[in-house]
Design a protein around this motif. Structure first.
Motif, PDB file in Angstrom:
ATOM      1  N   ASN A   1       5.077  -4.053  11.473  1.00  0.00           N
ATOM      2  CA  ASN A   1       5.057  -4.820  10.170  1.00  0.00           C
ATOM      3  C   ASN A   1       5.058  -3.539   9.172  1.00  0.00           C
ATOM      4  OD1 ASN A   1       5.134  -6.042   7.628  1.00  0.00           O
ATOM      5  ND2 ASN A   1       3.627  -7.628   8.471  1.00  0.00           N
ATOM      6  N   PRO A   2       5.843  -2.959   8.451  1.00  0.00           N
ATOM      7  CA  PRO A   2       5.725  -2.034   7.424  1.00  0.00           C
ATOM      8  C   PRO A   2       4.877  -2.147   6.318  1.00  0.00           C
ATOM      9  CG  PRO A   2       8.047  -3.141   7.225  1.00  0.00           C
ATOM     10  CD  PRO A   2       7.162  -3.661   8.375  1.00  0.00           C
ATOM     11  N   TYR A   3       4.549  -3.710   6.131  1.00  0.00           N
ATOM     12  CA  TYR A   3       3.523  -3.940   4.772  1.00  0.00           C
ATOM     13  C   TYR A   3       1.978  -3.845   5.366  1.00  0.00           C
ATOM     14  CZ  TYR A   3       8.199  -5.483   3.140  1.00  0.00           C
ATOM     15  OH  TYR A   3       9.386  -5.406   2.671  1.00  0.00           O
TER      16      TYR A   3
ATOM     17  N   SER B   1       1.139  -1.271   6.763  1.00  0.00           N
ATOM     18  CA  SER B   1       0.945   0.149   7.186  1.00  0.00           C
ATOM     19  C   SER B   1      -0.539   0.827   6.844  1.00  0.00           C
ATOM     20  CB  SER B   1       2.114   1.269   6.772  1.00  0.00           C
ATOM     21  OG  SER B   1       2.256   1.138   5.568  1.00  0.00           O
TER      22      SER B   1
ATOM     23  N   ASN C   1       5.505  -8.727   0.657  1.00  0.00           N
ATOM     24  CA  ASN C   1       6.956  -8.541   1.339  1.00  0.00           C
ATOM     25  C   ASN C   1       7.538  -9.207   0.483  1.00  0.00           C
ATOM     26  OD1 ASN C   1       9.024  -8.755   2.986  1.00  0.00           O
ATOM     27  ND2 ASN C   1       7.689  -9.563   4.801  1.00  0.00           N
TER      28      ASN C   1
END
Length: 582
Positions: free
Chosen positions: A70-72, A74, A122
């Motif tokens: 999940n890039p959110y 990071s 997101n």
């Protein structure tokens, strides 16, 4: 008034039916909302349960071979963990986990849920369509929001509830400045309620049809009831009107009756009087109604003695239940008395005497007439005595005629049968006069038309000619003559008719005798004519018994004799109607 009540009742029933229909429809809609809300909340609670479980465990780690990191997340140091075997685990937060769960069933639209927020981490969670307004309402009120939407004959129930920050949520969202209890956003749930809606629509249609049918049935029953009630009330009204008309006619008849009529109850109290009684007794209705009838009747009997109450015929009639007819004395208001014939008829209620109707009329004139009749009977007895005297005189006349008949009979000229027949006809003319006199109302005069009619009937039955019938013609005025003149006229007609029958029709076809009696210029004119051979000069010069009687009887009437022999024989005798003897 009944029509107004009926209209009010129709409006009331319409209002009740409409209220029932609206209530049923709203109940069906509420039931649909409750069912859809229950489904949405169930899905919402399931979503919250998954999120809570995931948050309570600090998220869920899975291999990166199956899930993209999940890039959110990071900013988290422990987002990715390398295992000794070289594989990598990545952290899946609750939102990411729930999104993946629903993507597994993305082709199904039964339940769809997602997280939306105004502070995005997101961009996928940005509100869309109905969610924009719903999120705004949820953020303002802090309460859930729901609505129903339809498309292509499908129905969706859309529910959005606020999502509050819990302590376990701060791991991923603390950097955004959230605290425990803040609204992170909202969870929207969309459930397919097409079947539930179809059930609602079916209930609505059934409600419409059922209510319309029930409404029309009750409306029809109300109309039938209204018509029956109107008919019944009309009949009652007509019956009351007929009764009132009958009572009015009865009262009018009673008021118009020439007889005096009054009514009493069982105690003898006057309940009604008619106009004839008020006029006769000189009382008004107010003066008598409610008072005892003894005010004006039954004060004295025929001997003038006071009448006891027990002997009152009205009391007796009511007590015995029988009709009584009697003669009583009545007293006027001024104290004068008169006699009246009274009829008492009891009135029955449930076979029990409850009063009486009494009628009477003044018989003072009748009593006076009865007295006059008694006096007339006395006078008639005197007249009968005079009649006997006249009969005696008539018998003397008969005796004289028989004596003359005997003297005039020459041997060879008349047979004993002819002599007796002539005498018989003369006596019969007198007998018929006495028959008319017996049937007359006045013993001093005789109706000549009736007397002559009987004479002609006697001649027609007694005298005949061989081979032909004698036709008698009469023209008789109704003249009342004294008895003495009547007897003389009868004897004259007898002589003239018998002479014509014996001597006039020797060679005559269709023999006829005409007799007339007229009143001309104050005199009575008797004419007897026939269509026979008439009299020759020699016949007129003969002085027989018949001609001698005719002349003698004419002199008794103080009359004039005239004989014409032309186309038969006509004998005319004129004499005064009333003979003035000197």
């Amino acid at each position: 008034m009944i029509k107004n009540y009926f209209v009010i009742l129709v409006f009331a029933w319409t209002a009740v039916a409409a209220w029932s229909l609206v209530w049923t429809i709203r109940t069906a809609e509420q039931n649909t909302t409750i069912t859809a809300l229950a489904q949405g909340r169930m899905a919402l609670e399931k979503d919250k349960m998954f999120r809570k479980w995931s948050s309570a465990h600090g998220g869920v780690y899975t291999f990166t071979t199956t899930t993209i990191p999940n890039p959110y997340l990071s900013h988290l140091k422990d987002r990715d963990i390398k295992l000794p075997d070289g594989r990598t685990l990545t952290l899946i937060n609750p939102a990411y986990m729930i999104r993946q769960m629903y993507e597994l069933n993305k082709d199904s639209k039964a339940v769809r849920t997602r997280l939306v927020s105004d502070r995005l981490l997101n961009p996928v969670n940005i509100p869309e369509g109905w969610e924009v307004n719903a999120l705004d309402q949820v953020l303002k009120t802090g309460k859930e929001y729901y609505e129903t939407d339809s498309y292509d004959s499908k129905y969706d129930f859309k529910l959005m509830a606020p999502f509050f920050i819990e302590k376990t949520c701060l791991k991923c969202h603390a950097f955004q400045g959230y605290k425990v209890g803040d609204i992170r956003g909202a969870i929207s749930v969309v459930t397919d309620i097409t079947e539930v809606k179809r059930g609602e629509n079916h209930i609505k249609r059934s409600a419409y049809v059922g209510h319309i049918i029930l409404y029309l049935i009750v409306l029809g029953l109300l109309r039938i009831g209204y018509l029956n009630l109107v008919r019944m009330l009309t009949q009652v009204h007509d019956h009351e009107k007929a009764m009132n008309n009958a009572l009015s006619r009865t009262e009018s008849i009673l008021q118009s009756a020439s007889e005096c009529i009054f009514g009493v109850d069982r105690m003898g109290t006057v309940t009604f009087i008619n106009n004839a009684l008020a006029e006769k007794l000189k009382y008004t209705a107010d003066e008598l109604v409610g008072k005892s009838h003894s005010m004006f009747t039954h004060k004295r009997d025929e001997q003038g003695m006071p009448v006891e109450s027990a002997d009152c015929c009205i009391v007796k009639s009511i007590g015995s239940g029988t009709r009584i007819n009697t003669i009583e004395t009545f007293t006027r208001k001024d104290g004068t008395d008169f006699s009246g014939e009274m009829f008492v008829s009891p009135i029955f209620l449930d076979n029990y005497p409850a009063g009486a109707v009494v009628s009477f009329f003044d018989i003072t004139e009748r009593l006076a007439k009865d007295s006059a009749i008694e006096k007339a009977l006395e006078e008639k007895n005197v007249l009968l005595s005079e009649l006997h005297h006249r009969v005696k005189n008539n018998l003397q006349i008969v005796s004289g005629i028989l004596s003359l008949q005997a003297d005039a009979a020459e041997e060879g000229q008349q047979s004993a049968q002819d002599i007796l027949k002539n005498a018989q006809s003369r006596v019969m003319s007198m007998a018929l006069m006495h028959d008319c006199l017996y049937k007359s109302d006045d013993l001093s005069t005789i109706d000549m038309a009736d007397y002559f009619s009987k004479l002609i009937d006697y001649y027609a039955a007694t005298f005949t000619l061989s081979g032909s019938m004698i036709r008698f013609e009469t023209d008789i005025d109704r003249i009342d003559l004294p008895i003495s003149s009547t007897i003389t006229c009868g004897l004259l007609i007898n002589e003239l008719v018998t002479n014509s029958i014996k001597h006039a029709f020797t060679d005559t076809e269709n023999p006829a005798i005409r007799i007339s009696l007229k009143e001309e210029r104050g005199d009575v004119v008797l004419r007897v004519s026939d269509n026979g051979k008439g009299l020759t000069k020699e016949d007129q010069e003969k002085d027989g018994l018949g001609m001698m009687l005719i002349q003698s009887l004419t002199e008794q009437l103080y009359g004039n004799l005239k004989i014409e022999s032309q186309n038969g024989l006509t004998t005319e005798i004129s004499f005064p109607k009333r003979i003035q003897k000197s």
